[in-house]
Motif scaffolding. Structure first.
Motif, mmCIF file in Angstrom:
data_model
loop_
_atom_site.group_PDB
_atom_site.id
_atom_site.type_symbol
_atom_site.label_atom_id
_atom_site.label_comp_id
_atom_site.label_asym_id
_atom_site.label_seq_id
_atom_site.Cartn_x
_atom_site.Cartn_y
_atom_site.Cartn_z
ATOM 1 N N PHE A 275 -1.432 41.858 3.953
ATOM 2 C CA PHE A 275 -2.446 42.883 4.164
ATOM 3 C C PHE A 275 -1.751 44.068 4.830
ATOM 4 O O PHE A 275 -1.075 43.900 5.850
ATOM 5 N N ALA B 281 -11.800 42.109 -2.283
ATOM 6 C CA ALA B 281 -10.424 41.824 -1.890
ATOM 7 C C ALA B 281 -10.292 40.396 -1.382
ATOM 8 O O ALA B 281 -9.292 39.717 -1.658
ATOM 9 N N THR C 295 -9.676 37.799 -4.039
ATOM 10 C CA THR C 295 -8.340 37.710 -4.624
ATOM 11 C C THR C 295 -7.441 36.747 -3.860
ATOM 12 O O THR C 295 -6.396 36.325 -4.367
ATOM 13 N N VAL D 5 2.365 39.755 -3.154
ATOM 14 C CA VAL D 5 1.004 40.239 -3.359
ATOM 15 C C VAL D 5 0.657 41.169 -2.205
ATOM 16 O O VAL D 5 0.576 40.742 -1.050
ATOM 17 N N MET E 124 -2.007 43.696 -0.502
ATOM 18 C CA MET E 124 -3.402 44.126 -0.422
ATOM 19 C C MET E 124 -3.444 45.341 0.496
ATOM 20 O O MET E 124 -3.344 45.214 1.718
ATOM 21 N N TYR F 123 -5.175 48.488 2.100
ATOM 22 C CA TYR F 123 -6.509 48.973 2.465
ATOM 23 C C TYR F 123 -6.497 50.485 2.664
ATOM 24 O O TYR F 123 -5.480 51.054 3.090
ATOM 25 N N HIS G 168 -2.602 43.984 -11.134
ATOM 26 C CA HIS G 168 -3.186 44.867 -10.131
ATOM 27 C C HIS G 168 -4.683 45.009 -10.372
ATOM 28 O O HIS G 168 -5.174 44.825 -11.483
ATOM 29 N N THR H 19 -10.426 47.450 -5.889
ATOM 30 C CA THR H 19 -11.781 47.002 -5.599
ATOM 31 C C THR H 19 -12.716 48.198 -5.464
ATOM 32 O O THR H 19 -12.281 49.333 -5.253
ATOM 33 N N THR I 91 -9.621 49.042 -1.960
ATOM 34 C CA THR I 91 -8.430 48.247 -1.672
ATOM 35 C C THR I 91 -7.644 48.031 -2.964
ATOM 36 O O THR I 91 -8.212 47.652 -3.986
ATOM 37 N N VAL J 28 -5.021 45.824 -4.807
ATOM 38 C CA VAL J 28 -4.372 44.519 -4.797
ATOM 39 C C VAL J 28 -3.347 44.516 -5.918
ATOM 40 O O VAL J 28 -3.704 44.525 -7.099
ATOM 41 N N THR K 100 0.397 42.940 -7.465
ATOM 42 C CA THR K 100 1.350 41.840 -7.438
ATOM 43 C C THR K 100 2.655 42.300 -8.068
ATOM 44 O O THR K 100 2.666 42.856 -9.169
#
Length: 223
Positions: A9, A44, A47, A148, A150, A152, A177, A180, A184, A186, A188
């Motif tokens: 995160f 998020a 995931t 991964v 994430m 924000y 990818h 959200t 966010t 996300v 990879t």
């Protein structure tokens, strides 16, 4: 051989310190602990399901291990299944210290070479949470298989970052990818080798006397 998968995160400016609580990790004077929960994002959170499912072991830095060991064995309610899974998992802790590792199924690693030997062994996937200090070494040694991120939609200004001192240059390939509704990202990534080589850099021809002077100062280290 095991895969090593990291989950992070982070804020838009790359800070990953203490997303979970105000007292999680205030080192360095960090005063924005718990920032992730100030921006709740159910999409998020969904995931994360595959990262918490199945059989896996944990690869952690010492501070993250201490945080987890003081929380997850005692958690109740909706998060209790995660706590039980973390209890069952092997906890491999990369640390230079000799403090006892009292959480059940915990094992000490003292070098990246130890991590390489662990990766080469039989066993479930190794998953990383937090643990900012171990990423530069993993990337340099070519041991990280997947990351991964994430990210924000906020900035934190200061704090521990994923790509800290010692991070080597290298390419990453995005393999998945999503964005959200709350914003966010996300994404990879998988390592994709070194940055492609280019021809030796030649200074661009000066388009003015002022540009020629600027280039001269750069060559002299005075710009």
């Amino acid at each position: 051989m095991r895969r090593i998968v990291g989950a992070v995160f982070q804020s838009l400016d790359g800070v990953m310190q203490a997303p979970g609580g105000t007292t999680e990790d205030p080192t360095g004077g960090f005063d924005q602990g718990g920032w992730q929960f100030k921006f709740p994002d159910p999409a998020a959170d969904e995931t994360m399901g595959p990262l918490l499912d199945g059989e896996y072991d944990l690869l952690l830095g010492r501070r993250t291990y201490d945080i987890f060991a003081a929380f997850w064995p005692y958690v109740e309610g909706d998060e209790a299944p995660v706590g039980r899974a973390f209890d069952r998992a092997g906890k491999y802790v990369l640390t230079h210290g000799d403090q006892p590792l009292e959480w059940e199924n915990s094992h000490r690693l003292t070098s990246i070479d130890d991590v390489a030997a662990l990766k080469a062994s039989d066993g479930p996937e190794l998953r990383i949470w937090g643990s900012s200090t171990i990423y530069p070494g993993l990337l340099k040694a070519g041991l990280l298989d997947r990351l991964v991120l994430m990210t924000y939609p906020l900035t934190l200004g200061k704090g521990k970052r994923l790509f800290g001192d010692g991070t080597p240059p290298g390419a990453l390939k995005m393999v998945d990818h999503t964005v959200t509704p709350a914003g966010t990202v996300v994404a990879t990534y998988e390592p994709a080798g070194p940055i492609p080589a280019t021809a030796p850099h030649q200074p661009s021809p000066a388009t003015s006397d002022r540009e020629a002077e600027r280039q001269r100062k750069m060559q002299d280290g005075n710009w």
